[in-house]
Motif scaffolding. Structure first.
Motif, short mmCIF file in Angstrom:
data_model
loop_
_atom_site.label_atom_id
_atom_site.label_comp_id
_atom_site.label_asym_id
_atom_site.label_seq_id
_atom_site.Cartn_x
_atom_site.Cartn_y
_atom_site.Cartn_z
N ASN A 70 0.82 -1.22 0.00
CA ASN A 70 0.00 0.00 0.00
C ASN A 70 0.85 1.27 0.00
O ASN A 70 0.56 2.20 -0.73
CB ASN A 70 -0.94 0.03 1.21
CG ASN A 70 -2.06 -0.98 1.08
OD1 ASN A 70 -2.36 -1.43 -0.02
ND2 ASN A 70 -2.66 -1.33 2.20
N ARG A 71 1.89 1.28 0.85
CA ARG A 71 2.70 2.50 1.01
C ARG A 71 4.11 2.39 0.50
O ARG A 71 4.82 3.39 0.43
CB ARG A 71 2.78 2.87 2.50
CG ARG A 71 1.47 3.19 3.15
CD ARG A 71 1.65 3.59 4.60
NE ARG A 71 2.14 2.46 5.39
CZ ARG A 71 2.63 2.56 6.61
NH1 ARG A 71 2.73 3.74 7.19
NH2 ARG A 71 3.03 1.49 7.26
N LEU A 72 4.57 1.17 0.18
CA LEU A 72 5.99 0.94 -0.05
C LEU A 72 6.29 0.35 -1.42
O LEU A 72 5.46 -0.34 -2.01
CB LEU A 72 6.53 -0.03 1.01
CG LEU A 72 6.25 0.30 2.47
CD1 LEU A 72 6.74 -0.83 3.37
CD2 LEU A 72 6.89 1.62 2.86
N VAL A 73 7.51 0.60 -1.86
CA VAL A 73 8.11 -0.13 -2.99
C VAL A 73 9.40 -0.73 -2.45
O VAL A 73 10.26 -0.03 -1.92
CB VAL A 73 8.41 0.80 -4.19
CG1 VAL A 73 9.13 0.02 -5.29
CG2 VAL A 73 7.12 1.43 -4.73
N LEU A 74 9.50 -2.05 -2.55
CA LEU A 74 10.71 -2.77 -2.14
C LEU A 74 11.45 -3.10 -3.43
O LEU A 74 10.93 -3.76 -4.32
CB LEU A 74 10.34 -4.04 -1.38
CG LEU A 74 9.39 -3.84 -0.19
CD1 LEU A 74 9.08 -5.17 0.48
CD2 LEU A 74 9.96 -2.86 0.80
N ARG A 75 12.68 -2.61 -3.52
CA ARG A 75 13.43 -2.71 -4.77
C ARG A 75 14.89 -3.05 -4.51
O ARG A 75 15.35 -3.04 -3.38
CB ARG A 75 13.33 -1.38 -5.53
CG ARG A 75 13.96 -0.21 -4.77
CD ARG A 75 14.26 0.94 -5.70
NE ARG A 75 14.78 2.11 -5.06
CZ ARG A 75 16.07 2.32 -4.76
NH1 ARG A 75 16.98 1.40 -4.99
NH2 ARG A 75 16.45 3.46 -4.20
N LYS A 76 15.60 -3.29 -5.61
CA LYS A 76 17.04 -3.57 -5.52
C LYS A 76 17.77 -2.33 -5.01
O LYS A 76 17.44 -1.20 -5.37
CB LYS A 76 17.57 -3.94 -6.91
CG LYS A 76 19.03 -4.31 -6.91
CD LYS A 76 19.48 -4.76 -8.29
CE LYS A 76 20.94 -5.17 -8.23
NZ LYS A 76 21.43 -5.62 -9.52
N ILE A 77 18.76 -2.57 -4.17
CA ILE A 77 19.60 -1.49 -3.66
C ILE A 77 20.80 -1.35 -4.60
O ILE A 77 21.47 -2.34 -4.89
CB ILE A 77 20.05 -1.78 -2.22
CG1 ILE A 77 18.82 -1.84 -1.30
CG2 ILE A 77 21.04 -0.72 -1.74
CD1 ILE A 77 19.12 -2.27 0.11
N GLU A 78 21.03 -0.14 -5.05
CA GLU A 78 22.11 0.15 -6.00
C GLU A 78 23.21 0.96 -5.32
O GLU A 78 23.01 1.52 -4.24
CB GLU A 78 21.55 0.97 -7.18
CG GLU A 78 20.39 0.34 -7.91
CD GLU A 78 20.78 -0.82 -8.82
OE1 GLU A 78 22.00 -1.09 -8.96
OE2 GLU A 78 19.88 -1.44 -9.38
N LYS A 79 24.37 1.06 -5.97
CA LYS A 79 25.47 1.87 -5.44
C LYS A 79 25.04 3.31 -5.20
O LYS A 79 25.51 3.97 -4.28
CB LYS A 79 26.67 1.85 -6.38
CG LYS A 79 27.43 0.55 -6.37
CD LYS A 79 28.61 0.60 -7.31
CE LYS A 79 29.32 -0.74 -7.35
NZ LYS A 79 30.39 -0.77 -8.35
N SER A 80 24.13 3.80 -6.02
CA SER A 80 23.65 5.18 -5.88
C SER A 80 22.86 5.39 -4.57
O SER A 80 22.59 6.53 -4.19
CB SER A 80 22.78 5.57 -7.08
OG SER A 80 21.69 4.68 -7.20
N ASP A 81 22.52 4.31 -3.88
CA ASP A 81 21.82 4.40 -2.59
C ASP A 81 22.78 4.45 -1.41
O ASP A 81 22.34 4.47 -0.25
CB ASP A 81 20.90 3.18 -2.41
CG ASP A 81 19.80 3.11 -3.45
OD1 ASP A 81 19.13 4.14 -3.66
OD2 ASP A 81 19.62 2.03 -4.06
#
Length: 187
Positions: A14-25
């Motif tokens: 509902n509130r979140l997107v769970l995604r791949k963590i990248e170097k830019s993070d």
């Protein structure tokens, strides 16, 4: 080890997107993994440099490539900044089990975000990885984490005495588990 050809799954709630963590993070990861409150029960010292965050991100990629884990970055819909992570580690496919781990930027504690993210990841694990058992290992003084997994239906199985050596000391850990059959009853 050959590169993982499977695309990294994205999970939306509902509130979140769970995604791949990248170097830019790396800056976002460093922001919360350098916080002593967040790292109190993490098993590592608070991060001191951006390189610590880059090493953590590299580890996330390694466990994904080796197919023994996966770690999603937690973001709020409409804001791509990573505010925490959750996922599986020490996956033992021949036994259909894994451990779950998670942490969240302390600015977002108490808002139900960790609960929403974990529920989605647990559901994904049972439905897409054909898991039978998900384990959570938690230090006894980490009351918020104990309450979180219990709310999600995990059962405390016992105390693992002096199970980890972190921060110059031995730590006891509670072993919690959630079985596929128990999760199905909760849905």
């Amino acid at each position: 080890m050959t590169k993982n050809l499977v695309p990294f799954p994205i999970i939306e709630t509902n509130r979140l997107v769970l995604r791949k963590i990248e170097k830019s993070d790396a800056n976002s990861i460093f922001n919360y993994l350098s916080d002593k409150k967040v790292m109190k029960y993490y098993g590592l010292a608070p991060f001191e440099t951006i390189n610590d965050a880059l090493s953590e991100i590299a580890w996330y990629q390694t466990i994904f490539d080796n197919k023994d884990g996966i770690r999603w970055g937690i973001t709020l819909k409409g804001n791509d900044e990573v505010i925490g992570s959750c996922g599986f580690l020490n996956m033992v496919r021949e036994h259909f089990r894994t451990e779950i781990g998670y942490e969240l930027n302390s600015s977002y504690w108490g808002k139900g975000i960790a609960s929403e993210a974990l529920q989605a990841v647990v559901s994904y694990g049972f439905e897409n990885f054909n898991l039978e058992r998900i384990e959570a290992l938690i230090e006894p003084p980490n009351i918020p984490s104990l309450k979180l997994v219990e709310k999600l239906g995990f059962i405390r199985e016992g105390l693992l005495r002096n199970y980890e050596f972190t921060g110059g000391k031995f730590d006891d850990l509670y072993m919690y588990s959630l079985l596929k059959q128990d999760f199905a009853k909760l849905k």
